[in-house]
Design a protein around this motif. Structure first.
Motif, PDB file in Angstrom:
ATOM      1  N   SER A 414      -2.007   2.476  -8.820  1.00  0.00           N
ATOM      2  CA  SER A 414      -2.801   1.588  -7.973  1.00  0.00           C
ATOM      3  C   SER A 414      -2.299   1.642  -6.537  1.00  0.00           C
ATOM      4  O   SER A 414      -1.118   1.891  -6.283  1.00  0.00           O
ATOM      5  N   PRO A 415      -3.191   1.393  -5.550  1.00  0.00           N
ATOM      6  CA  PRO A 415      -2.762   1.412  -4.141  1.00  0.00           C
ATOM      7  C   PRO A 415      -1.624   0.445  -3.859  1.00  0.00           C
ATOM      8  O   PRO A 415      -0.726   0.754  -3.080  1.00  0.00           O
ATOM      9  N   GLN A 416      -1.636  -0.722  -4.492  1.00  0.00           N
ATOM     10  CA  GLN A 416      -0.566  -1.682  -4.234  1.00  0.00           C
ATOM     11  C   GLN A 416       0.760  -1.168  -4.780  1.00  0.00           C
ATOM     12  O   GLN A 416       1.791  -1.225  -4.116  1.00  0.00           O
ATOM     13  N   LEU A 418       1.536   1.901  -5.263  1.00  0.00           N
ATOM     14  CA  LEU A 418       1.900   3.049  -4.449  1.00  0.00           C
ATOM     15  C   LEU A 418       2.551   2.597  -3.142  1.00  0.00           C
ATOM     16  O   LEU A 418       3.562   3.159  -2.702  1.00  0.00           O
ATOM     17  N   ALA A 419       1.982   1.565  -2.514  1.00  0.00           N
ATOM     18  CA  ALA A 419       2.545   1.068  -1.263  1.00  0.00           C
ATOM     19  C   ALA A 419       3.953   0.530  -1.476  1.00  0.00           C
ATOM     20  O   ALA A 419       4.871   0.797  -0.687  1.00  0.00           O
ATOM     21  N   TYR A 547       5.258  -4.945   0.371  1.00  0.00           N
ATOM     22  CA  TYR A 547       3.831  -4.728   0.564  1.00  0.00           C
ATOM     23  C   TYR A 547       3.376  -5.157   1.956  1.00  0.00           C
ATOM     24  O   TYR A 547       2.359  -4.678   2.462  1.00  0.00           O
ATOM     25  N   GLU A 774     -12.713   0.571  -1.410  1.00  0.00           N
ATOM     26  CA  GLU A 774     -11.726   0.956  -2.421  1.00  0.00           C
ATOM     27  C   GLU A 774     -11.481   2.458  -2.401  1.00  0.00           C
ATOM     28  O   GLU A 774     -10.338   2.922  -2.455  1.00  0.00           O
ATOM     29  N   VAL A 777      -9.517   3.407   0.825  1.00  0.00           N
ATOM     30  CA  VAL A 777      -8.090   3.078   0.710  1.00  0.00           C
ATOM     31  C   VAL A 777      -7.387   4.108  -0.166  1.00  0.00           C
ATOM     32  O   VAL A 777      -6.310   4.615   0.159  1.00  0.00           O
ATOM     33  N   LYS A 778      -8.024   4.438  -1.283  1.00  0.00           N
ATOM     34  CA  LYS A 778      -7.433   5.404  -2.208  1.00  0.00           C
ATOM     35  C   LYS A 778      -7.308   6.786  -1.570  1.00  0.00           C
ATOM     36  O   LYS A 778      -6.274   7.445  -1.675  1.00  0.00           O
ATOM     37  N   ASN A 781      -4.503   6.747   1.065  1.00  0.00           N
ATOM     38  CA  ASN A 781      -3.186   6.758   0.428  1.00  0.00           C
ATOM     39  C   ASN A 781      -2.873   8.127  -0.154  1.00  0.00           C
ATOM     40  O   ASN A 781      -1.762   8.657   0.001  1.00  0.00           O
ATOM     41  N   ASP A 782      -3.848   8.718  -0.843  1.00  0.00           N
ATOM     42  CA  ASP A 782      -3.626  10.047  -1.428  1.00  0.00           C
ATOM     43  C   ASP A 782      -3.317  11.071  -0.346  1.00  0.00           C
ATOM     44  O   ASP A 782      -2.465  11.945  -0.512  1.00  0.00           O
ATOM     45  N   LEU A 803       3.648   4.289   4.093  1.00  0.00           N
ATOM     46  CA  LEU A 803       2.199   4.356   3.971  1.00  0.00           C
ATOM     47  C   LEU A 803       1.527   3.318   4.868  1.00  0.00           C
ATOM     48  O   LEU A 803       2.129   2.330   5.257  1.00  0.00           O
TER      49      LEU A 803
END
Length: 823
Positions: A414-416, A418-419, A547, A774, A777-778, A781-782, A803
């Motif tokens: 998940s982005p969270q 990952l952050a 975060y 969504e 954001v993904k 991040n990727d 990030l």
């Protein structure tokens, strides 16, 4: 292979007995007591026993009957009487996992236990059981044993339930891989056997091959080969994906901060697994096959750590990576913690196996002695292994990223998560000019030095200008030809590096050489001030802190440590006592400032400023690291090392700094620029407190100043709006922060508007964007995680893990904008 369920049961039972004995071998009496009593503490529920919550707490372990010896022990130690002998079985099984029962277990190892329950247990009863677990953990902790109990539903993996990030399983990052680790390291303490080990790998029963794991289980039940109620089933090891490999490898990097040796082994195991993807053949498959063949004696009786080492070694040998192979052996040896260079009081099975490994590796006695002395290593040896470990971890991570690209990775994490993961890595591993690197390997018990000598080299010398520290006394034969410990251009960073890495003790002797100046009083006072103000050990950064944007928490403002203009100053009583514009000559009595601070991500940073404008430059740099809604630092202290007027300089600078911080964090909401005039070294300067930061400017006359303010034409303003026709929501000011990219989404009738602040608080505005937030954001991040230019190896194999931050702009009931972090 002939399939015989009775033989499989016998092999599983024999293995459990052997591992139970190994788990207690060589361990403390306290460990043995906790380990042996755990099943009976969950089997019974009695007010006199540790962990009692109430009568409604689940009790009873399936197919478990405590021995008379254990029951007698309960009577003697806890005055226990078995008043209720009803055959309750709310708990399916107790299993240990991890290093317990393996060669990797040591006297310092934690004890991880799964309390396995059926999904028929109500939420109320499950919560009572969890509460009981916490009480038993406390009981064990009082005995000096680190025990962690996990209540695990039987359908946890079948239904893909995810736990919180900071747990052992890393939330969204791991799923099947956690189950695989459990299967290969699990040891039955009490209750049902694991059904997975009884299922033929080819799903063939009575010469019929079934398409799925579930169909095969059903066939075994229908054929009366197994009784379903006798087994506990967490499901098959299917569905291992590229996404999970990537998420798990990132998590092992995260864990490497606190447990480097184990994390290196696990990271390389993941790399070995992924090297044959999409074929999946984890160690647990080999273990099951050997159990069904009746060959549990293989791999030192299916020792999970031995099998892990074999798999990694075979992989690294195949790709001819002998450098990492040697490091793996070092990590394995240190993890086992059997000192083979020293004579043992008695033989042990762990020592015998390790001796066999070492002989096969061809290690010399000198290497054994070096590794066995790791607890007494000093900073040179610790830094050497730190560099090798970090390089190995980064190489493994890059290989996994390449694997992800080959398989069109669409990151499952998940982005969270990952952050949080990447920011923890960023705070720990990123090497930056003003950052003090701390070596948190938990290898040596004592890095303290008896002697530290700080030597300054001036410009135009053979060696680069700056400060060097040696762990030798300042004698010619000691310093010449001896490698310095560390170099920094500025003294504060060098002293801070020594302090925060634990090199300084109460008895450490200090020597100070700055040309002809050999008076160590100043550096001794600095070290005393650091000890009193900055604790070395602080709580780890929370998920919420990682975060959010990093904020200054503890700040030391250090004045005139390196350049002191008061050394030859003639004091004047009748003229201005403004320390920034002192006396008839209007001299600034502050010539150097160092900002030493710890932020909310637990980074230690240093900023150095010197010269006439050092005060203005320091104020600008400090305040531009504070967004307007930031909390004030927990503490701010000013230390002055001036030869004269030290208290007056300290007090005036303290008032100035506090005033400027207040102006920065309370800038009016109507976007007006606040200005603070200062007279410094005979010149008039003006500090501008603006929407996105602080700047300073000099004007020759009042006409120039007022003209600049009224026309809003001050050059060098920190805000550069690329689209002047668009208005930036003023609410963004409250969270604008230098050094990190920030994305702000605002919903519109036709999609959403996007405001992007870069690391320098320059703004880009995009109107009426299409698609979903969504996915954006993904994708962002990727991109940052997988981008090649983020993996430029410099000193310490630096990788940029920082990030971007994402926010949502919404409207409350009053029609006012509000800003929230996107989860």
């Amino acid at each position: 292979m002939q399939y015989d369920i009775n033989n499989i049961k016998k092999e599983l039972d024999d293995l459990a007995i052997l591992k139970h004995e190994r788990a207690q071998s060589g361990m403390s009496l306290e460990f043995q007591r906790v380990f042996s009593l755990l099943p009976v503490l969950f089997h019974f529920n009695h007010p006199n026993l540790p962990g009692y919550v109430g009568e409604e707490t689940p009790l009873g372990i399936a197919y478990y009957q405590p021995s008379n010896e254990i029951v007698e022990q309960l009577k003697n130690e806890f005055n226990f009487s078995e008043v209720n002998k009803k055959n309750h079985a709310n708990i399916s099984a107790l299993y240990s996992m991890g290093s317990t029962c393996s060669i990797g277990q040591s006297t310092s190892s934690d004890l991880d236990i799964w309390i396995c329950i059926e999904n028929s247990l109500s939420d109320v009863k499950k919560q009572a059981l969890i509460q009981k677990c916490r009480l038993i953990e406390t009981w064990a902790e009082d005995l000096g044993i680190k025990l962690t109990l996990f209540v695990v539903d039987v359908d946890r993996f079948i239904n893909q339930h995810h736990e919180c990030l900071m747990g052992e399983n890393c939330g969204s990052a791991q799923h099947i891989l956690l189950l695989e680790e459990f299967y290969r390291s699990a040891n039955l303490l009490a209750g049902k056997r694991l059904l997975w080990f009884a299922i033929p790998s080819d799903f063939t029963v009575n010469d019929v091959t079934y398409p799925t794991y579930e169909k095969c289980v059903q066939a075994l039940v229908v054929s009366n080969i197994i009784k379903r109620e006798e087994w506990i089933d967490f499901g098959p090891l299917t569905g291992l994906s590229a996404e999970e490999y990537f998420g798990a490898s990132l998590w092992q990097l995260y864990k490497s901060i606190d447990s480097p040796f184990k994390a290196v082994l696990k990271t390389l195991l993941l790399e070995a697994y992924s090297s044959i993807y999409p074929k999946n053949r984890p160690i647990a498959f080999d273990m099951r096959e050997l159990i069904q063949k009746g060959e549990i004696h293989s791999h030192h009786y299916l020792d999970s750590y031995s099998m892990l080492l074999d798999r990694i070694s075979n992989y690294l040998t195949k790709i001819r990576d002998f450098q990492r192979l040697e490091l793996v052996r070092h990590c394995f040896y240190l993890k086992v913690n059997e000192k083979l260079s020293q004579k043992a009081n008695s033989s042990s099975w762990r020592r015998d196996i390790l001796n066999e490994f070492v002989q096969n590796w061809g290690w010399q006695q000198s290497l054994l002695e070096k590794l066995d002395a790791s607890k007494t290593w000093k900073i040179e040896q610790v830094r050497e292994i730190h560099e090798i470990l970090l390089h190995t971890m980064m190489t493994g991570y890059r290989n996994l990223l390449n694997f992800g690209r080959r398989n069109n990775l669409d990151s499952l994490i998940s982005p969270q998560d990952l952050a949080i993961l990447t920011r923890k890595l960023y705070a720990s591993f990123e090497v930056l000019p003003g950052k003090i690197s701390t070596l948190k390997l938990n290898i040596s018990d004592n890095l303290q030095e008896d002697v530290l000598t700080f030597i300054h080299v001036k410009e135009d010398r053979i060696n680069r200008a700056g400060w060097y520290v040696y762990n030798q006394k300042p004698k010619l034969n000691s310093i010449v030809g001896h490698q310095y410990l560390e170099y920094s251009k500025y003294l504060v960073k060098l002293v801070g590096w020594c302090y925060f890495n634990g090199l300084i003790s109460d008895s450490t002797q200090f020597y100070y050489y700055d040309g002809d100046d050999r008076d160590n009083k100043k550096i001794t006072k600095l070290i005393k001030d650091l000890k009193n103000y900055f604790p070395i050990d602080v709580p780890t950064a929370t998920e919420e802190q990682l975060y959010g944007p990093c904020e200054i928490r503890h700040l030391a403002i250090i004045l005139n440590l390196e350049n002191d203009p008061t050394v030859n100053l003639k004091l004047e009583d009748e003229i201005s006592t403004n320390v920034l514009n002192y006396g008839r000559q209007e001299l600034s009595l502050v010539s150097s400032i160092d900002l030493l601070y710890r932020n909310s991500w637990n980074e230690i940073r240093v900023l150095h400023f010197s010269g006439t404008l050092c005060v203005l430059e320091a104020i600008k740099a400090l305040l531009n690291r504070m967004h307007k809604d930031a909390d004030l630092p927990n503490s701010v202290e000013i230390f002055c090392y001036s030869n004269q007027l030290s208290n007056e300089i300290k007090n005036q600078m303290k008032r100035l700094m506090y005033n400027c911080v207040d102006l920065r964090l309370s800038t009016t909401k109507n976007n007006s620029t606040q200005v603070k005039p200062l007279r410094i070294d005979g010149a008039s300067w003006y500090l501008f407190f603006e929407r996105f930061g602080v700047s300073f400017h000099q004007f020759e006359s009042a006409i120039d100043f007022y003209g600049a303010v009224s026309n809003n034409k001050v050059q060098g303003r920190p805000l550069n709006i690329l689209d002047e026709s668009n208005e930036l929501p003023k609410e963004i000011d409250s969270v604008a922060y230098e050094g990190i990219i920030q994305f702000f989404f605002e919903d519109t009738a036709n999609g959403f508007d996007l405001y992007i602040l870069n690391e320098h608080n320059q703004i880009e505005i995009y109107r009426n964007c299409n698609g979903t937030k969504e996915n954006m954001v993904k994708d962002i991040n990727d991109f940052y995680v997988l981008s090649d230019d983020r993996f430029t190896f410099t000193t310490s194999s630096s990788v940029n893990f920082n990030l971007p931050q994402f926010y949502q702009i919404t409207y409350n009931d009053a029609g006012e904008r509000e800003i929230f972090l996107l989860n």
